[in-house]
Design an enzyme around this catalytic site. Structure first.
Site, PDB file in Angstrom:
ATOM      1  N   LYS A  16       0.838  -1.214   0.000  1.00  0.00           N
ATOM      2  CA  LYS A  16       0.000   0.000   0.000  1.00  0.00           C
ATOM      3  C   LYS A  16       0.870   1.261   0.000  1.00  0.00           C
ATOM      4  O   LYS A  16       0.668   2.171  -0.799  1.00  0.00           O
ATOM      5  CB  LYS A  16      -0.918   0.026   1.242  1.00  0.00           C
ATOM      6  CG  LYS A  16      -1.772  -1.202   1.434  1.00  0.00           C
ATOM      7  CD  LYS A  16      -2.607  -1.120   2.697  1.00  0.00           C
ATOM      8  CE  LYS A  16      -1.821  -1.113   3.994  1.00  0.00           C
ATOM      9  NZ  LYS A  16      -1.094  -2.374   4.308  1.00  0.00           N
ATOM     10  N   ARG A  91      -9.542   1.012   8.960  1.00  0.00           N
ATOM     11  CA  ARG A  91      -9.098  -0.339   9.294  1.00  0.00           C
ATOM     12  C   ARG A  91     -10.119  -1.080  10.133  1.00  0.00           C
ATOM     13  O   ARG A  91      -9.903  -2.246  10.472  1.00  0.00           O
ATOM     14  CB  ARG A  91      -7.828  -0.225  10.115  1.00  0.00           C
ATOM     15  CG  ARG A  91      -6.589  -0.755   9.431  1.00  0.00           C
ATOM     16  CD  ARG A  91      -5.470  -0.368  10.338  1.00  0.00           C
ATOM     17  NE  ARG A  91      -4.297  -1.124  10.213  1.00  0.00           N
ATOM     18  CZ  ARG A  91      -3.191  -0.681   9.592  1.00  0.00           C
ATOM     19  NH1 ARG A  91      -3.192   0.456   8.960  1.00  0.00           N
ATOM     20  NH2 ARG A  91      -2.112  -1.409   9.613  1.00  0.00           N
ATOM     21  N   ARG A 130      12.125  -5.132   4.543  1.00  0.00           N
ATOM     22  CA  ARG A 130      11.874  -3.699   4.273  1.00  0.00           C
ATOM     23  C   ARG A 130      12.827  -2.795   5.068  1.00  0.00           C
ATOM     24  O   ARG A 130      13.118  -3.051   6.224  1.00  0.00           O
ATOM     25  CB  ARG A 130      10.432  -3.375   4.677  1.00  0.00           C
ATOM     26  CG  ARG A 130      10.156  -1.877   4.692  1.00  0.00           C
ATOM     27  CD  ARG A 130       8.710  -1.533   4.809  1.00  0.00           C
ATOM     28  NE  ARG A 130       8.037  -2.168   5.916  1.00  0.00           N
ATOM     29  CZ  ARG A 130       6.729  -2.180   6.057  1.00  0.00           C
ATOM     30  NH1 ARG A 130       5.961  -1.603   5.167  1.00  0.00           N
ATOM     31  NH2 ARG A 130       6.177  -2.774   7.093  1.00  0.00           N
ATOM     32  N   ARG A 164      11.696  -0.666  10.712  1.00  0.00           N
ATOM     33  CA  ARG A 164      10.628  -0.463  11.691  1.00  0.00           C
ATOM     34  C   ARG A 164      10.702  -1.510  12.787  1.00  0.00           C
ATOM     35  O   ARG A 164      11.005  -2.666  12.528  1.00  0.00           O
ATOM     36  CB  ARG A 164       9.268  -0.552  10.988  1.00  0.00           C
ATOM     37  CG  ARG A 164       8.854   0.760  10.373  1.00  0.00           C
ATOM     38  CD  ARG A 164       7.677   0.652   9.460  1.00  0.00           C
ATOM     39  NE  ARG A 164       6.542  -0.094   9.957  1.00  0.00           N
ATOM     40  CZ  ARG A 164       5.399  -0.248   9.285  1.00  0.00           C
ATOM     41  NH1 ARG A 164       5.266   0.328   8.089  1.00  0.00           N
ATOM     42  NH2 ARG A 164       4.404  -0.936   9.772  1.00  0.00           N
ATOM     43  N   ARG A 175      -0.111  -8.697  13.375  1.00  0.00           N
ATOM     44  CA  ARG A 175      -0.647  -7.694  12.434  1.00  0.00           C
ATOM     45  C   ARG A 175      -1.566  -8.357  11.408  1.00  0.00           C
ATOM     46  O   ARG A 175      -2.598  -7.803  11.034  1.00  0.00           O
ATOM     47  CB  ARG A 175       0.508  -6.950  11.746  1.00  0.00           C
ATOM     48  CG  ARG A 175       1.164  -5.935  12.684  1.00  0.00           C
ATOM     49  CD  ARG A 175       2.551  -5.533  12.245  1.00  0.00           C
ATOM     50  NE  ARG A 175       2.579  -4.868  10.961  1.00  0.00           N
ATOM     51  CZ  ARG A 175       3.703  -4.623  10.291  1.00  0.00           C
ATOM     52  NH1 ARG A 175       4.864  -4.990  10.783  1.00  0.00           N
ATOM     53  NH2 ARG A 175       3.658  -4.000   9.142  1.00  0.00           N
TER      54      ARG A 175
END
Ligand code: AP5
Length: 218
Positions: A16, A91, A130, A164, A175
């Site tokens: 996203k 969400r 990431r 992160r 998550r």
């Protein structure tokens, strides 16, 4: 694309943020990422940041009240008049209902809601690989999106990178659970309104962008 009001939905690590940034750079439509807003609040040590920190690190969802207030303030800013891309919001069903109310008040409508669909099996690799530029926030991946010059950010030339805290294999499981239990029920919510389009987020980044542009124009 100008004036587009888009929601990007999809699992953690689904792409996203990557796609929202591509559209923002290409078309000047502002990306509104509740995750980025919360991380900025955590970094600044604000009361919202203090409340959100542990929840985010556990991979759970921050309270609807905080999130809705944050978005309501942000949508009021002048750069949103030319459209926006909602990334990571709404969400939950209460967040989606609150967004409906906010848009009605402003006389705005959504262009469409895009589900970036990616199988769970691909997400751990996406998330654990990431990293981003510590200076400008540009996003990268160990395998799928390396900087053009090793160790140097393509966007700003920065040489420091960060990862992160919630990007680890254990938190990804939490998550994903939150996504399936609390966010996925929004897909039928938007399908009933005739706004939902589905794209294949497992394709390479450029191909996902092409699908996204086509789905938004349809
Ligand atoms: P948030 O920051 O929104 O995280 P998320 O939804 O878990 O999504 P991610 O940012 O992890 O993934 P993404 O889909 O943007 O993937 P990306 O493009 O980076 O939220 C974090 C936390 O904040 C939540 O857990 C919650 O606690 C809180 N929060 C935020 N919003 C909230 C809300 N509304 N309500 C309540 N709580 C909220 O891609 C991932 C990697 O894959 C990148 O390295 C990228 O280079 C690579 N990649 C992307 N696309 C591709 C592709 N097509 N092929 C190969 N690699 C790809």
């Amino acid at each position: 694309m100008k004036g587009t009001r888009l929601i990007l939905m999809g699992p953690p690590g689904g792409g996203k943020g990557t796609q929202a940034k591509v559209l923002q750079d290409k078309y000047g439509i502002v990306q509104l990422s509740t995750g980025d807003m919360l991380r900025a609040a955590v970094g600044a040590g604000t009361p919202v940041g203090k409340e959100a920190k542990a929840i985010m690190e556990a991979g759970k969802l921050v309270s609807d009240d905080i999130i809705i207030r944050m978005i309501a303030d942000r949508i009021d800013e002048p750069d949103c008049a030319n459209g926006f891309i909602l990334d990571g919001f709404p969400r939950t069903v209460p967040q989606a209902e609150a967004l409906d109310g906010l848009l009605v008040k402003k006389g705005m409508t959504l262009t469409c809601v895009i589900e970036v669909r990616v199988p769970d099996s691909m997400l751990v690799e996406r998330i654990t690989g990431r990293f981003s530029c510590a200076k400008c926030g540009a996003g990268y991946h160990d395998k799928f999106q390396r900087p053009k010059t090793e160790g140097k950010c393509d966007s700003c030339g920065g040489v420091e990178f960060t990862r992160r805290k919630d990007d680890n294999a254990e938190t990804v499981v939490a998550r994903l659970e939150a996504y399936h239990a609390q966010t996925a029920p929004l897909l039928p919510f938007y399908e009933k309104k005739g706004l939902l389009r589905v794209i294949d987020g497992s394709a390479p980044i450029d191909e996902v962008t092409r699908q996204l542009e086509k789905a938004t124009a349809a």
